[in-house]
Design a protein around this motif. Structure first.
Motif, PDB file in Angstrom:
ATOM      1  N   SER A 149      71.375  41.317 -53.134  1.00 66.63           N
ATOM      2  CA  SER A 149      72.489  40.637 -52.705  1.00 66.63           C
ATOM      3  C   SER A 149      72.034  39.222 -52.355  1.00 66.63           C
ATOM      4  CB  SER A 149      73.737  41.008 -51.929  1.00 66.63           C
ATOM      5  OG  SER A 149      73.102  40.904 -50.575  1.00 66.63           O
ATOM      6  N   SER A 196      78.428  34.071 -35.713  1.00 65.56           N
ATOM      7  CA  SER A 196      79.715  33.470 -36.601  1.00 65.56           C
ATOM      8  C   SER A 196      79.735  32.098 -36.290  1.00 65.56           C
ATOM      9  CB  SER A 196      80.985  33.916 -35.700  1.00 65.56           C
ATOM     10  OG  SER A 196      81.031  35.381 -35.837  1.00 65.56           O
ATOM     11  N   SER A 251      76.800  22.163 -35.998  1.00 61.33           N
ATOM     12  CA  SER A 251      76.359  22.629 -37.406  1.00 61.33           C
ATOM     13  C   SER A 251      76.040  21.194 -38.272  1.00 61.33           C
ATOM     14  CB  SER A 251      77.423  23.448 -37.853  1.00 61.33           C
ATOM     15  OG  SER A 251      78.561  22.555 -38.274  1.00 61.33           O
ATOM     16  N   ARG A 252      76.454  20.042 -37.947  1.00 60.76           N
ATOM     17  CA  ARG A 252      75.943  19.047 -38.977  1.00 60.76           C
ATOM     18  C   ARG A 252      74.661  18.591 -38.723  1.00 60.76           C
ATOM     19  NH1 ARG A 252      81.288  18.030 -41.760  1.00 60.76           N
ATOM     20  NH2 ARG A 252      82.018  19.927 -40.632  1.00 60.76           N
ATOM     21  N   ARG A 305      73.457  19.037 -44.369  1.00 60.00           N
ATOM     22  CA  ARG A 305      74.625  19.809 -45.053  1.00 60.00           C
ATOM     23  C   ARG A 305      73.944  21.236 -45.086  1.00 60.00           C
ATOM     24  NH1 ARG A 305      79.101  18.226 -45.217  1.00 60.00           N
ATOM     25  NH2 ARG A 305      79.495  18.788 -47.403  1.00 60.00           N
ATOM     26  N   SER A 311      76.324  28.134 -47.770  1.00 55.94           N
ATOM     27  CA  SER A 311      77.659  28.760 -48.060  1.00 55.94           C
ATOM     28  C   SER A 311      77.413  29.112 -49.597  1.00 55.94           C
ATOM     29  CB  SER A 311      78.791  27.854 -48.024  1.00 55.94           C
ATOM     30  OG  SER A 311      78.798  27.746 -46.497  1.00 55.94           O
ATOM     31  N   ASN A 315      78.850  32.769 -50.462  1.00 59.05           N
ATOM     32  CA  ASN A 315      80.175  33.219 -51.365  1.00 59.05           C
ATOM     33  C   ASN A 315      79.566  34.311 -52.431  1.00 59.05           C
ATOM     34  OD1 ASN A 315      81.849  31.479 -49.969  1.00 59.05           O
ATOM     35  ND2 ASN A 315      81.165  29.762 -51.295  1.00 59.05           N
ATOM     36  N   ARG A 318      79.063  37.622 -49.825  1.00 57.60           N
ATOM     37  CA  ARG A 318      80.284  38.401 -49.608  1.00 57.60           C
ATOM     38  C   ARG A 318      81.090  39.166 -50.912  1.00 57.60           C
ATOM     39  NH1 ARG A 318      82.000  33.000 -46.169  1.00 57.60           N
ATOM     40  NH2 ARG A 318      80.894  33.518 -44.288  1.00 57.60           N
ATOM     41  N   ARG A 403      87.307  30.587 -54.409  1.00 58.30           N
ATOM     42  CA  ARG A 403      87.168  30.072 -52.875  1.00 58.30           C
ATOM     43  C   ARG A 403      87.892  30.789 -52.026  1.00 58.30           C
ATOM     44  NH1 ARG A 403      85.693  29.916 -48.756  1.00 58.30           N
ATOM     45  NH2 ARG A 403      85.580  28.101 -47.370  1.00 58.30           N
ATOM     46  N   GLU A 453      77.896  38.982 -42.955  1.00 60.38           N
ATOM     47  CA  GLU A 453      78.257  38.161 -44.130  1.00 60.38           C
ATOM     48  C   GLU A 453      79.896  37.517 -43.529  1.00 60.38           C
ATOM     49  OE1 GLU A 453      76.442  36.663 -45.864  1.00 60.38           O
ATOM     50  OE2 GLU A 453      75.067  38.277 -46.301  1.00 60.38           O
ATOM     51  N   GLY A 454      80.067  37.332 -42.162  1.00 62.23           N
ATOM     52  CA  GLY A 454      81.129  36.917 -41.530  1.00 62.23           C
ATOM     53  C   GLY A 454      82.222  38.096 -41.276  1.00 62.23           C
ATOM     54  N   ARG A 465      90.757  27.763 -43.481  1.00 58.93           N
ATOM     55  CA  ARG A 465      89.761  26.667 -43.926  1.00 58.93           C
ATOM     56  C   ARG A 465      90.128  26.187 -45.478  1.00 58.93           C
ATOM     57  NH1 ARG A 465      85.016  28.500 -42.920  1.00 58.93           N
ATOM     58  NH2 ARG A 465      84.542  27.431 -40.825  1.00 58.93           N
TER      59      ARG A 465
END
Ligand code: UCC
Ligand code: FAD
Length: 596
Positions: A149, A196, A251-252, A305, A311, A315, A318, A403, A453-454, A465
């Motif tokens: 995965s 997280s 996180s930025r 970024r 992500s 994505n 997940r 999404r 994975e969250g 979100r």
């Protein structure tokens, strides 16, 4: 289906007396026996695609109960070990895995478990083909689907954000069908301050001087499949490690870096493996705590970024999580169903006991709903990647629906699989609690699907979100409404009418929650996020079960959709026929040997 026999077996004991010997449950071809899968594929795939992939799925369905299952068991029986020093005291940090683990990697590669999704031979349907192979593989492979995965996710990340060199060289290793060329990838995000919440990440990246290669230093607290050749790593960009000059907090300030773990001589490249994790499950998967000590990496995607760029892996992984969860439910149902034909209690086989059937039917219900969700999210991914839309849809619609359906399906199927596999332990009685019955392993392995994975809560907040984009809810409702419209076109069907009405009520409830939150009640949003995400998942799944029933014209499928609505959306309210319906469900299973 495997041969069922009601004959009582005897075994001769030490004294020469004959004692009862219970037959063990057997698994048959995991593709051909999975009648729901066969029907689901028939519904979602064009006939030609199904006919083209059917023989491959059939051979693979056999392999996962023969050689792959044996290799998976061997890997489980000989979990990875870390050797930190050689006899002369030199630090070597070698992770030793059983040879079976390497063979699973070769098989995964040559069977195309990553490549099918990128060869795109069947365009938007390629993802369904690939993911159904992984679904068959998951529960036999000692969770080798985990490295697969992450490799899938890394390939996608390079496809979206990689430079020319990565696309021409590294990507090709990830999607190769040649075991000698094939690489797997890790995904290193989590650190001690948070998994997280990655905003306090301490790993730093410093330009090595050429503006291209960066040196990464930091402590990664969970790194799965650490025997991989490469990894995608989150790190904070700084100019100076001592003063932290140039660092942007939160996180930025993070970017994604691509690293190769080993030097050409096979030694780790400035990485120290401090320990292997002592895990509850996924025991064959090496998961380490490690330290990067200046490891060279190449930035992927724009500086700062890191979260949105990584992500594109999340994505994908997940959705793999959904695959593993649904595969676990299916494997449990397969084992328990077979057992029901072999175990007698109080004078009759369990398959003839109404209460047992009803317990089994609850498991089957969860599995069926999960399966249709898996097919749906896989098709959405395929359409999004291939830029394909159905009549009346546009690309944005597909992308936004994907999404939101991704976190919804991950968080919900993970919880379902934990409860179904726990029920499966009990369904086999005391033997189900024994390690060598194989069910505890399935349970332990799937317990993590709600964490990695969250977690459930984090993904519930991710659902909010996604709803910040106002079109998302519009497309979510529209997709459900399209299915309701199809069903309402079917004449004289009381079951469909009931199902449609319950789904519409749920949609109203969803809208009312959104209205309350949009009016500014953020505390309400946060405290109800999990319940709300469940409601959104269950409502969407109800519409998929309905769609399937409309397509199949099978009364039983309609009853399944109705039952789902009663149990999930009407808080367990039952109609007068529900117990009967579920007995019928099992009666039908016994007779059914659906051929494509
Ligand atoms: O667990 C791991 C590996 C296990 C092994 C593999 C198993 C695979 C399963 C196979 C089955 C066998 S790896 C670690 C996984 N870790 C996580 O999943 C982290 C969970 N935490 C979150 O998801 C958080 O919500 C964070 C990290 C995303 C929160 O970060 P931020 O920076 O605080 O969040 P923001 O500020 O809301 O989002 C930053 C940006 C936004 O975009 P812009 O800046 O344009 O507004 C978001 O829209 O990132 C964007 N973003 C996303 N975009 C956030 N999440 C996503 C998303 N999922 N997709 C697209
Ligand atoms: P925390 O983030 O501290 O969470 C603790 C609790 O708080 C959880 O119950 C969580 O749901 C809750 N919580 C957190 N935020 C919120 C919120 N906003 N609202 C409500 N509740 C919240 N990571 C990698 O990067 N790479 C890997 O390869 C990897 N492999 C793993 C393998 C295994 C077997 C396991 C168990 C984990 C692995 N992880 C990996 C780490 C995994 O992704 C994290 O454990 C996970 O993301 C949770 O982070 P945490 O452990 O720091 O828990």
């Amino acid at each position: 289906m495997s041969q069922h026999t009601t004959e009582t077996y005897k075994q001769t004991g030490y004294s020469g007396r004959e004692y009862f010997q219970q037959q063990s449950p057997l698994l048959g071809n995991q593709f051909l026996e999975d009648t729901q899968l066969l029907r689901g594929l028939k519904r979602v795939l064009p006939t030609q695609v199904l006919s083209d992939i059917q023989s491959d799925l059939t051979q693979f369905g056999e392999r996962v109960i023969t050689d792959i299952l044996e290799l998976g068991r061997a890997s489980e029986n000989n979990p990875p070990k870390l050797i930190q020093y050689d006899a002369w005291g030199k630090r070597i940090d070698k992770i030793i895995v059983d040879e079976s683990w390497n063979k699973l990697k070769d098989i995964g590669c040559s069977e195309g478990l990553v490549s099918i999704g990128y060869e795109r031979k069947f365009r938007e349907y390629s993802r369904i083909y690939q993911y159904i192979k992984i679904y068959l593989f998951a529960c036999s492979s000692a969770v080798f689907d985990c490295p697969m995965s992450m490799t899938d996710g890394a390939a996608r990340l390079i496809e979206l954000h990689g430079d020319k060199q990565m696309k021409e060289v590294d990507y090709k290793h990830f999607i190769s069908r040649d075991p000698k060329q094939f690489w797997t990838s890790g995904q290193w995000m989590t650190e001690k301050p948070g998994g997280s919440d990655v905003s306090n990440s301490e790993t730093i990246a410093i330009d090595s001087g050429n503006g291209k290669t960066f040196n990464l230093s930091g402590y990664k607290y969970f790194t799965s499949a650490t025997t991989s050749e490469a990894s995608m790593v989150l790190a904070r960009d700084v100019e100076d490690a001592t003063t932290m000059k140039g660092a942007i907090s939160g996180s930025r300030g993070l970017s994604v870096y691509f690293i190769k773990l080993r030097k050409p001589n096979g030694e780790l490249d400035r990485i120290k493996v401090h320990k292997l994790k002592n895990k509850f499950g996924t025991k064959a998967v090496p998961t380490a705590e490690l330290e990067l000590m200046g490891t060279p990496g190449i930035r992927v995607g724009p500086k700062g970024r890191g979260v949105p760029v990584i992500s594109s892996i999340l994505n994908i992984t997940r959705i793999h999580n959904v695959i593993h969860s649904v595969a676990t439910m299916r494997r449990c149902v397969a084992i328990v169903r077979d057992f029901a034909h072999r175990r007698s209690v109080f004078g009759k086989l369990l398959k003839d006991n109404l209460l047992y059937l009803s317990t089994l039917a609850e498991m089957e219900l969860e599995y069926r709903a999960g399966l249709h969700l898996l097919l749906d999210v896989s098709l959405l991914l395929g359409k999004s990647e291939c830029g394909v839309v159905s009549k009346g849809e546009d690309q944005k619609q597909v992308d936004l629906l994907l999404r939101i359906v991704t976190p919804l399906s991950k968080l919900y199927t993970a919880k379902q699989s934990i409860s179904v596999s726990s029920e499966a332990i009990e369904a086999l009685g005391g033997t189900g609690y024994m390690e060598d019955s194989d069910i505890p392993r399935l349970f332990r392995d799937t317990q993590v699907t709600s964490i990695w994975e969250g977690t459930t809560n984090v993904l519930s907040m991710d659902v909010w979100r996604t709803l910040k984009q106002p079109l998302t809810i519009k497309y979510y409702f529209q997709s459900i409404e399209n299915r309701l419209l199809q069903a309402s076109g079917v004449q004289n069907n009381d079951t469909f009418r009931k199902v449609i009405s319950i789904i519409r009520e749920s949609m109203k409830l969803i809208q009312s929650v959104i209205d309350k939150v949009m009016s500014g009640d953020m505390e309400y949003a946060e405290s109800n996020a999990r319940r709300f995400a469940y409601l959104m998942s269950q409502t969407y799944m109800a519409s998929l079960l309905l769609e399937h029933a409309v397509w199949s014209k099978d009364e039983l499928d309609a009853q399944v959709a109705e039952r789902w609505c009663f149990v999930k959306l009407e808080n367990g309210k039952t109609n007068k026929n529900s117990a009967i319906s579920f007995t019928d469900v099992d009666e039908k299973w016994r007779e059914t040997d659906i051929k494509l």
